[in-house]
Design a protein around this motif. Structure first.
Motif, PDB file in Angstrom:
ATOM      1  N   ALA A  89      45.533  45.732  40.624  1.00 60.39           N
ATOM      2  CA  ALA A  89      44.788  46.793  41.296  1.00 60.39           C
ATOM      3  C   ALA A  89      43.313  46.810  40.913  1.00 60.39           C
ATOM      4  O   ALA A  89      42.924  46.352  39.839  1.00 60.39           O
ATOM      5  N   ARG A  90      42.529  47.355  41.814  1.00 64.51           N
ATOM      6  CA  ARG A  90      41.122  47.599  41.531  1.00 64.51           C
ATOM      7  C   ARG A  90      41.026  48.612  40.394  1.00 64.51           C
ATOM      8  O   ARG A  90      41.946  49.411  40.194  1.00 64.51           O
ATOM      9  N   PRO A  91      39.906  48.615  39.683  1.00 63.23           N
ATOM     10  CA  PRO A  91      39.791  49.531  38.541  1.00 63.23           C
ATOM     11  C   PRO A  91      40.045  50.993  38.915  1.00 63.23           C
ATOM     12  O   PRO A  91      40.665  51.719  38.154  1.00 63.23           O
ATOM     13  N   ASP A  92      39.591  51.417  40.094  1.00 61.43           N
ATOM     14  CA  ASP A  92      39.790  52.829  40.415  1.00 61.43           C
ATOM     15  C   ASP A  92      41.266  53.148  40.628  1.00 61.43           C
ATOM     16  O   ASP A  92      41.746  54.207  40.253  1.00 61.43           O
ATOM     17  N   ILE A  96      44.588  38.751  46.234  1.00 60.56           N
ATOM     18  CA  ILE A  96      45.374  39.954  46.509  1.00 60.56           C
ATOM     19  C   ILE A  96      45.799  39.951  47.973  1.00 60.56           C
ATOM     20  O   ILE A  96      46.929  40.319  48.311  1.00 60.56           O
ATOM     21  N   LEU A 110      32.667  54.407  38.858  1.00 71.74           N
ATOM     22  CA  LEU A 110      33.972  55.003  39.138  1.00 71.74           C
ATOM     23  C   LEU A 110      33.853  56.517  38.986  1.00 71.74           C
ATOM     24  O   LEU A 110      33.544  57.024  37.911  1.00 71.74           O
ATOM     25  N   GLU A 122      33.184  48.716  33.332  1.00 73.15           N
ATOM     26  CA  GLU A 122      34.113  49.450  34.192  1.00 73.15           C
ATOM     27  C   GLU A 122      35.200  48.564  34.788  1.00 73.15           C
ATOM     28  O   GLU A 122      36.192  49.063  35.296  1.00 73.15           O
ATOM     29  N   THR A 123      34.996  47.259  34.741  1.00 78.02           N
ATOM     30  CA  THR A 123      36.054  46.390  35.246  1.00 78.02           C
ATOM     31  C   THR A 123      37.076  46.104  34.149  1.00 78.02           C
ATOM     32  O   THR A 123      38.075  45.441  34.385  1.00 78.02           O
ATOM     33  N   ARG A 174      43.744  51.367  39.223  1.00 80.96           N
ATOM     34  CA  ARG A 174      44.352  51.251  37.890  1.00 80.96           C
ATOM     35  C   ARG A 174      44.178  52.550  37.118  1.00 80.96           C
ATOM     36  O   ARG A 174      45.078  53.015  36.426  1.00 80.96           O
ATOM     37  N   LEU A 214      42.792  54.162  49.986  1.00 82.52           N
ATOM     38  CA  LEU A 214      43.230  54.136  48.604  1.00 82.52           C
ATOM     39  C   LEU A 214      43.446  55.563  48.104  1.00 82.52           C
ATOM     40  O   LEU A 214      42.589  56.418  48.277  1.00 82.52           O
TER      41      LEU A 214
END
Lengths: 428, 428
Positions: free
Chosen positions: B317-320, B2, B40, B73-74, B322, B21
């Motif tokens: 994007a990171r999961p949060d 990234i 999350l 969570e991922t 996304r 973020l």
């Protein structure tokens, strides 16, 4: 340091140490398939029961997890102090609701003030720690204030038995003038009768059953009056049935009995001796109680009892072993035993001959308990094939519905669906 | 990787990247004082709401934690698939109960089949993912089967508004032949009307209130019919009041309205314009909705919208983040906006003049939201001093009762104690 200490033990003592740490309840009372908040299985199991009570107004998840986040598992005193503090916060709010005339809200908060107060004494030694009794009594006061606040009738009862009285609550079915179906519900080896309210009472009410919650000798606070567990559970249970069949609401031909945990001994034992029980439900059945201790390696503790190790253990033991020791104190008190050795000895008298049960019987067992436990699983199968009635069933509570551990803790709606749907058919 | 990607961006794009973020809901909708199961924040917050629903039959803790333990969570797709799978297991059991004639048990399981199914679509894009609608409709079918199974009357209603109908449920108070107190309850910016049942319905019933649950334009599935959120919430709410005051059960002089989350805009906005509302409760009040986006740094996403980054974000994007993007899709759909920029622009029209509210008003805010949030906290204070009625109160839901986050999720018994005890006094 513990290794040093152990190295200095005389060989005859050291040789009695087990390879594996005994866990009185570790393997049965665990939530291995799911972790809620605690690393110690037994604490997590106790916690899961409290979380389950939310279904019937006995906890709120935010309150429970707030307490859990404040408990230090390496210092079990925080278990007591944090639940106590929550109980006080909730009781304070309940008092305010009551003073302001809001009885519905007051009841809801008093009920939780009970469960939290009761959780706070869950690890106390009943004999050396006066908080066990005073904490429970304070909680019971909250429970009874809640009972006074709710519209639905909940009668406090005292059932004569020998020279004593068994405390209970009778919840008559509503909306029927006739005699109707009745269920007696018993808790287990470390419950108070008020606990059982949060396992079943609203579920019974919705289904128009009369419900009797009662402590037999050994349960609740009764050991304090010298009434400890007795193998002939059919005797006190018989007194309960005498009392119950005198109630005008009770149809004596449609009378069920349901026991959870050690109630899985008490109820089937009574059913094996008293044909007034028309339907018997055990979650799960216990055929030979001493085997629970053996399965959990408790004889190791008994062998250490007369050695210096035992005096030191409470101070040096890991939290999970300390927890075991504290719970052993409760069991000794409840079984009227002065030592672990005696506890194991008297436990041998607690046996059931399942072939003597000749009424419709439902056995319930959490999937994990049923599949994995060396005695609980086999007992269900043994009882199922021995029970002398065609309506003998086994329901295994599935892991994927979060009900796999002892008593199906984690999903009381599911437990009661199974219990009442079966009773509906059998007592139709 | 990234980092490489970002390094290759043209400077005019890279300069638009924020230092921090953005989290559309991160800081408001969080359970920072307690973690239930997810890292999350937003997932843990959604989860806490579902756990809270257990109080009113909307979840079982063992089921919920079993699902949580299976969600990765991922990989947010597992959120959908695991709740879906649970919904199916519970629905299967509900079907069996119904087929066997056990309606009480069937209802209990159908209600949870709804909440779990609805949880499964919680992260779907309503416009590109057909599962959003079909999953919801499947859940609603379960909900309605439950409604048919319960004894207590729950009337499905359709309230005429302009050329459409607002879907709702009317639960008349029991045990009274007279006109009595009535509460209208609205959910928020991402709720379906059925969700609100599990926030309040049994609490209202116990207290003998008539209760109307209804979706206004923008809520539930209404955007699918072109009915998106509108600033003049008093218009659709007026139609609700027209309908309600025609019901024979409703005492028009004792009519309260309660909104949670974005309902904290809708209800006070209606109260500011319609004097038929005799008591207004907001948990918590929103005075200028656009500020929520600004507080959450969402304008950063708007600025990126016309750049290549936006197309790549869902994949990189990171999961949060996304999660934020997926939720933005829902908000755009609900506000009738084609872009984040447009969403932010239309949001500016959603404002309330608190001095126009001239009925008794209760504001409720979770302690963490009230103390820490840069707009929610100040709004409560601003509204409190501006409301044109002596009965204007603020109740802060305390952290030590597990109710500190947005909406007081974690302790619905507490929320409803506060709401109804206040209403009891005001609508006496």
């Amino acid at each position: 340091m513990i290794a040093d200490f152990l190295a200095k033990l005389p060989p005859e003592v050291r040789d009695r140490l087990p390879d594996k740490l005994p866990g009185v309840r570790d393997r049965v009372h665990s939530t291995e398939s799911v972790t809620y908040a605690f690393d110690l299985n037994t604490l997590d199991y106790f916690f899961s029961i409290l979380l389950s009570f939310q279904t019937y107004g006995g906890s709120e998840v935010g309150e429970s997890f707030t307490v859990a986040s404040r408990i230090d598992e390496t210092d079990l005193d925080t278990w007591e102090s944090e639940w106590q503090a929550l109980a006080e916060r909730v009781e304070t709010r309940a008092n305010k609701c009551l003073n302001d005339g809001h009885e519905v809200s007051a009841a809801e908060h008093y009920f939780r003030a009970y469960t939290y107060r009761r959780a706070s004494v869950g690890l106390c030694d009943p004999q050396s720690d006066s908080e066990f009794k005073t904490g429970y009594e304070r909680g019971r006061e909250c429970f009874n204030t809640a009972v006074d606040c709710v519209d639905d009738p909940i009668d406090r009862v005292a059932i004569p038995f020998e020279n004593a009285e068994l405390p209970g609550y009778f919840l008559p079915a509503e909306g029927t003038a006739e005699q109707t179906k009745t269920l007696v519900m018993l808790g287990g080896g470390d419950t108070f009768v008020e606990d059982t309210y949060f396992m079943i009472a609203p579920a019974a009410r919705k289904r128009d059953y009369n419900l009797l919650l009662v402590d037999l000798p050994g349960q609740g606070i009764l050991p304090d009056e010298g009434l400890t567990f007795r193998p002939d559970a059919e005797r006190p249970f018989g007194a309960v049935l005498d009392w119950l069949t005198d109630r005008p609401e009770v149809d004596p031909t449609r009378l069920g009995a349901f026991g959870v945990s050690f109630g899985g001994y008490l109820v089937p034992r009574a059913a094996a001796h008293d044909d007034r029980i028309n339907a018997c439900v055990a979650n799960s059945i216990i055929l030979d109680f001493a085997d629970v201790w053996l399965a959990n390696n408790a004889q190791w503790l008994a062998r250490l009892e007369d050695t210096p190790v035992m005096d030191l253990l409470p101070r040096i033991a890991r939290p999970d072993l300390r927890l075991v020791l504290e719970l052993m104190d409760q069991y000794m008190w409840r079984f009227g035993a002065d030592s672990i050795e005696e506890l194991l000895a008297v436990s041998e008298e607690f046996t059931i001959d399942p072939s003597a049960i000749d009424c419709p019987t439902l056995l319930i067992s959490g999937e994990q308990e049923y599949e994995d436990h060396e005695v609980f699983g086999p007992w269900q199968d043994e009882a199922l094939s021995a029970i002398d009635h065609p309506d003998a069933d086994l329901e295994v509570l599935p892991t994927d519905l979060g009900a796999s551990s002892h008593m199906g803790a984690g999903n009381l709606t599911l437990m009661n669906q199974i219990v009442f749907d079966w009773l509906d058919d059998v007592l139709a």
